[in-house]
Structure formats: structure tokens, C-alpha cells
Design a protein around this motif. Structure first.
Motif, PDB file in Angstrom:
ATOM      1  N   GLU A   1      39.451  58.128  39.263  1.00  0.00           N
ATOM      2  CA  GLU A   1      40.489  58.637  40.163  1.00  0.00           C
ATOM      3  C   GLU A   1      41.097  57.552  41.049  1.00  0.00           C
ATOM      4  N   ALA A   2      41.163  56.337  40.493  1.00  0.00           N
ATOM      5  CA  ALA A   2      41.880  55.277  41.197  1.00  0.00           C
ATOM      6  C   ALA A   2      43.370  55.610  41.156  1.00  0.00           C
ATOM      7  N   SER A   3      44.045  55.468  42.258  1.00  0.00           N
ATOM      8  CA  SER A   3      45.459  55.822  42.328  1.00  0.00           C
ATOM      9  C   SER A   3      46.311  54.858  41.508  1.00  0.00           C
ATOM     10  N   TYR A   4      47.438  55.380  41.018  1.00  0.00           N
ATOM     11  CA  TYR A   4      48.412  54.523  40.346  1.00  0.00           C
ATOM     12  C   TYR A   4      49.184  53.777  41.432  1.00  0.00           C
ATOM     13  N   ILE A   5      49.212  52.458  41.333  1.00  0.00           N
ATOM     14  CA  ILE A   5      49.865  51.643  42.348  1.00  0.00           C
ATOM     15  C   ILE A   5      51.246  51.216  41.851  1.00  0.00           C
ATOM     16  N   VAL A   6      52.268  51.769  42.436  1.00  0.00           N
ATOM     17  CA  VAL A   6      53.641  51.419  42.072  1.00  0.00           C
ATOM     18  C   VAL A   6      53.925  49.983  42.504  1.00  0.00           C
ATOM     19  N   GLY A   7      54.446  49.175  41.583  1.00  0.00           N
ATOM     20  CA  GLY A   7      54.804  47.805  41.912  1.00  0.00           C
ATOM     21  C   GLY A   7      53.714  46.786  41.697  1.00  0.00           C
TER      22      GLY A   7
ATOM     23  N   LEU B   1      47.275  38.195  23.372  1.00  0.00           N
ATOM     24  CA  LEU B   1      45.971  38.758  23.721  1.00  0.00           C
ATOM     25  C   LEU B   1      45.570  38.347  25.133  1.00  0.00           C
ATOM     26  N   THR B   2      45.765  37.071  25.439  1.00  0.00           N
ATOM     27  CA  THR B   2      45.377  36.553  26.743  1.00  0.00           C
ATOM     28  C   THR B   2      46.153  37.241  27.860  1.00  0.00           C
ATOM     29  N   GLY B   3      47.452  37.413  27.668  1.00  0.00           N
ATOM     30  CA  GLY B   3      48.253  38.108  28.674  1.00  0.00           C
ATOM     31  C   GLY B   3      47.752  39.520  28.913  1.00  0.00           C
ATOM     32  N   THR B   4      47.333  40.175  27.843  1.00  0.00           N
ATOM     33  CA  THR B   4      46.829  41.537  27.946  1.00  0.00           C
ATOM     34  C   THR B   4      45.551  41.606  28.781  1.00  0.00           C
ATOM     35  N   VAL B   5      44.602  40.715  28.497  1.00  0.00           N
ATOM     36  CA  VAL B   5      43.336  40.758  29.244  1.00  0.00           C
ATOM     37  C   VAL B   5      43.504  40.252  30.671  1.00  0.00           C
ATOM     38  N   TYR B   6      44.409  39.290  30.875  1.00  0.00           N
ATOM     39  CA  TYR B   6      44.705  38.859  32.249  1.00  0.00           C
ATOM     40  C   TYR B   6      45.172  40.044  33.085  1.00  0.00           C
ATOM     41  N   GLU B   7      46.134  40.785  32.538  1.00  0.00           N
ATOM     42  CA  GLU B   7      46.724  41.882  33.312  1.00  0.00           C
ATOM     43  C   GLU B   7      45.721  43.011  33.541  1.00  0.00           C
ATOM     44  N   ALA B   8      44.900  43.294  32.546  1.00  0.00           N
ATOM     45  CA  ALA B   8      43.889  44.349  32.705  1.00  0.00           C
ATOM     46  C   ALA B   8      42.928  44.000  33.835  1.00  0.00           C
ATOM     47  N   LEU B   9      42.502  42.737  33.885  1.00  0.00           N
ATOM     48  CA  LEU B   9      41.588  42.315  34.952  1.00  0.00           C
ATOM     49  C   LEU B   9      42.309  42.262  36.296  1.00  0.00           C
ATOM     50  N   TYR B  10      43.549  41.837  36.286  1.00  0.00           N
ATOM     51  CA  TYR B  10      44.339  41.800  37.524  1.00  0.00           C
ATOM     52  C   TYR B  10      44.492  43.210  38.104  1.00  0.00           C
ATOM     53  N   LEU B  11      44.837  44.172  37.254  1.00  0.00           N
ATOM     54  CA  LEU B  11      44.985  45.556  37.728  1.00  0.00           C
ATOM     55  C   LEU B  11      43.676  46.073  38.306  1.00  0.00           C
ATOM     56  N   THR B  12      42.574  45.781  37.615  1.00  0.00           N
ATOM     57  CA  THR B  12      41.269  46.273  38.054  1.00  0.00           C
ATOM     58  C   THR B  12      40.875  45.708  39.411  1.00  0.00           C
ATOM     59  N   THR B  13      41.149  44.431  39.619  1.00  0.00           N
ATOM     60  CA  THR B  13      40.736  43.796  40.877  1.00  0.00           C
ATOM     61  C   THR B  13      41.712  44.038  42.015  1.00  0.00           C
ATOM     62  N   HIS B  14      42.869  44.648  41.726  1.00  0.00           N
ATOM     63  CA  HIS B  14      43.863  44.885  42.774  1.00  0.00           C
ATOM     64  C   HIS B  14      44.155  46.374  42.996  1.00  0.00           C
ATOM     65  N   ILE B  15      43.404  47.230  42.335  1.00  0.00           N
ATOM     66  CA  ILE B  15      43.653  48.668  42.422  1.00  0.00           C
ATOM     67  C   ILE B  15      43.147  49.243  43.753  1.00  0.00           C
ATOM     68  N   SER B  16      42.274  48.470  44.430  1.00  0.00           N
ATOM     69  CA  SER B  16      41.704  48.927  45.697  1.00  0.00           C
ATOM     70  C   SER B  16      41.493  47.733  46.621  1.00  0.00           C
ATOM     71  N   GLU B  17      41.586  47.989  47.917  1.00  0.00           N
ATOM     72  CA  GLU B  17      41.322  46.935  48.892  1.00  0.00           C
ATOM     73  C   GLU B  17      39.829  46.786  49.152  1.00  0.00           C
ATOM     74  N   ASN B  18      39.039  47.714  48.623  1.00  0.00           N
ATOM     75  CA  ASN B  18      37.585  47.688  48.838  1.00  0.00           C
ATOM     76  C   ASN B  18      36.844  47.706  47.505  1.00  0.00           C
TER      77      ASN B  18
ATOM     78  N   PHE C   1      34.579  45.816  46.127  1.00  0.00           N
ATOM     79  CA  PHE C   1      33.136  45.593  46.121  1.00  0.00           C
ATOM     80  C   PHE C   1      32.354  46.833  46.544  1.00  0.00           C
ATOM     81  N   GLN C   2      32.975  47.708  47.309  1.00  0.00           N
ATOM     82  CA  GLN C   2      32.294  48.903  47.793  1.00  0.00           C
ATOM     83  C   GLN C   2      32.358  50.067  46.803  1.00  0.00           C
ATOM     84  N   ASN C   3      33.013  49.844  45.671  1.00  0.00           N
ATOM     85  CA  ASN C   3      33.153  50.900  44.664  1.00  0.00           C
ATOM     86  C   ASN C   3      32.389  50.526  43.392  1.00  0.00           C
ATOM     87  N   PRO C   4      31.197  51.103  43.185  1.00  0.00           N
ATOM     88  CA  PRO C   4      30.384  50.757  42.018  1.00  0.00           C
ATOM     89  C   PRO C   4      31.099  50.983  40.690  1.00  0.00           C
ATOM     90  N   LYS C   5      31.969  51.994  40.631  1.00  0.00           N
ATOM     91  CA  LYS C   5      32.687  52.279  39.396  1.00  0.00           C
ATOM     92  C   LYS C   5      33.705  51.188  39.073  1.00  0.00           C
TER      93      LYS C   5
END
Length: 275
Positions: A68-74, A180-197, A199-203
Motif C-alpha cells: 500500500e505504498a502510495s503512487y508518487i506523481v512526478g 536492462l540496466t535502465g529498467t533495474v536502475y529505475e525500479a531501485l530508484y522508485l523503491t528507495t524514493h517511495i517513502s521518506e522513512n 528504513f522504518q518500513n520492513p516491507k
């Protein structure tokens, strides 16, 4: 609903079947000259080259959606920048980035962004001379299935697979690896920027750790090309990311310092490639 992983398995079966069928159609004289062992090795080589070798980006974006991570516009790359990439390398990496953004928007049913990221991807597909990898009615398929998420996921998943296979069949392996590299870069970027916290979210940590093995595998794939002009910098950047994952080798968690360093590193690498 079939999962992206299921699509990958189905594609593997189909390609294997087509290859086996092709070998079976050879005349008997040719069959006598080539042993079954050689045929199996040839099929294995073909499958390895043409089947999308990493987990689908949908597996990452679905994990984000399920927690239930929110969709971040932009948060994704600006689709209007697609026409500003001029080198083959920048076009290939950003095609990967935009396809990941397309998967992200599709997962969250963001219709406007789906259309925008598809158009951005379409621009780079033309620039990279990849139109032969897709059917002419692909835009119509996207439009017609805008309200059918299951079908849309399948269409976009097929796009990933078709582009990768097409490039490798053309002998453009380095370009396919950049996508392929662009795809995995963006997936990791989205994951690490989806929340400001993060480290506090085990999921979220679990989702970051899920990407460790694909990143490691991609690094191994790029090893052969680490000295090539097109892939040298990409190989070195990916090695920096993998080095951060390796700091806590053998564990199933990450430290706060690791998360912060990983976020900083992927941001720097991604920003360098999308500017």
C-alpha cells in the motif's frame, strides 16, 4: 491473473518449442550430422540469449502496491524528455527507465501516466530502430485495454521481452544490456524514493533486498563488456550499487547506513543518466 513471472515461463516454453520445432524440420542428413547433445546446447544458448533474463519490473512495482505504498506523481522520469536523448547509450538506458515507469503507472492504474510513458518509450523505440520488435497495432492495444489491468500488464511485459529478444537477434547485445540496466536502475530508484522513512518500513527493506540478486546477475552479465566503450561506465556504476548490497553479506536485513548510501548512490547514477 497470471503473474509476470508466469509470462516469463510461458515465453520460455514457447521459444523452446519453436526452436525444437525448427531443429526437427531439418532434413535427415543434417540430423545425422548433429548429435542430440549439440542440439540441446544450441537450444539452451538461444533461450539464454533471447529470454528476458531478470525478474520483471512488475514484480517490484507489485510489491510496492501490495504494501500500500502510495503512487508518487512526478517521481518517474519526465516523459517530455524522451526527445532530448541523442546518443545510443542515453536512448537505450532511458528506454529501460521509461519502461519501468510504464510498469509503475500500469500497476497503479494511472491512465494518464500510462499513456505518457508509453509515448516516451515509443519515441525511443523509433530512435533505436526497434519498431520491428512490436506489432503495428501496439498503441491501439494499449488504448483498448486501458481499463483491463491484467491484459495491460501482459502487453507491457511482452514489450520488455520482445525488445530484449529483438536486440539480441540483431547482435546488439550491449544495447539490450543498457535497456536492462535502465529498467533495474529505475525500479531501485522508485523503491528507495517511495517513502521518506524507508528504513522504518520492513516491507520496503524486503523489496530492496528482492532486487539484490537481479542486480548481481546483471553485473555478471556486464562483466564480459566491462572494458567496452559503451558499457564501461555502466559496469562501474552497477558495481558501486552491488558493493553496497555486499556490505552485510549473508544477512536478510540492511543497516540504516546501507539504505542511505544505496539511496544516495542510485540517485546520483540515475540523475546522471536522465539529465
Amino acid at each position: 491473473m497470471k503473474t509476470p513471472k508466469a509470462f516469463k515461463i510461458i515465453s520460455l516454453v514457447i521459444v523452446s518449442g519453436l526452436l525444437i520445432s525448427g531443429f526437427s524440420s531439418c532434413n535427415s542428413k543434417s540430423a545425422k550430422k548433429e548429435s542430440p547433445q549439440i542440439s540441446e546446447k544450441t537450444i539452451e544458448k538461444e533461450v539464454k540469449e533471447y529470454i528476458y533474463p531478470l525478474p520483471s519490473t512488475f514484480e517490484v512495482t507489485n510489491m510496492l502496491n501490495e504494501i500500500e505504498a502510495s503512487y508518487i506523481v512526478g517521481i518517474s522520469n519526465d516523459p517530455d524528455k524522451a526527445s532530448t536523448y541523442f546518443t545510443e547509450k542515453s536512448k537505450a538506458i532511458n528506454l529501460g527507465i521509461y519502461t519501468a515507469d510504464l510498469a509503475y503507472a500500469t500497476t497503479y492504474n494511472q491512465k494518464s501516466d500510462i499513456q505518457n510513458y508509453f509515448k516516451a518509450s515509443e519515441t525511443l523505440v523509433r530512435e533505436l530502430d526497434l519498431t520491428g520488435a512490436f506489432s503495428e497495432d501496439l498503441p491501439d492495444q494499449i488504448e483498448a485495454n486501458m481499463d483491463n489491468k491484467e491484459k495491460l500488464v501482459q502487453i507491457v511485459s511482452d514489450m520488455f521481452q520482445n525488445a530484449y529478444a529483438f536486440l539480441n537477434k540483431q547482435g546488439r547485445t550491449e544495447v539490450s544490456y543498457l535497456v536492462l540496466t535502465g529498467t533495474v536502475y529505475e525500479a531501485l530508484y522508485l523503491t528507495t524514493h517511495i517513502s521518506e522513512n524507508t528504513f522504518q518500513n520492513p516491507k520496503l527493506i524486503e523489496t530492496i533486498l528482492f532486487q539484490k540478486e537481479p542486480l548481481l546477475k546483471l553485473g555478471e552479465m556486464l562483466e564480459e563488456y566491462k572494458d567496452s566503450e559503451m558499457l564501461k561506465e555502466t559496469y562501474e556504476d552497477l558495481a558501486k550499487v552491488n558493493a553496497i548490497y555486499a556490505l552485510e553479506e549473508g544477512t536478510t536485513s540492511m543497516t540504516k547506513e546501507q539504505i542511505e548510501k544505496l539511496t544516495e548512490t542510485i540517485t546520483q547514477i540515475r540523475d546522471k543518466n536522465v539529465k
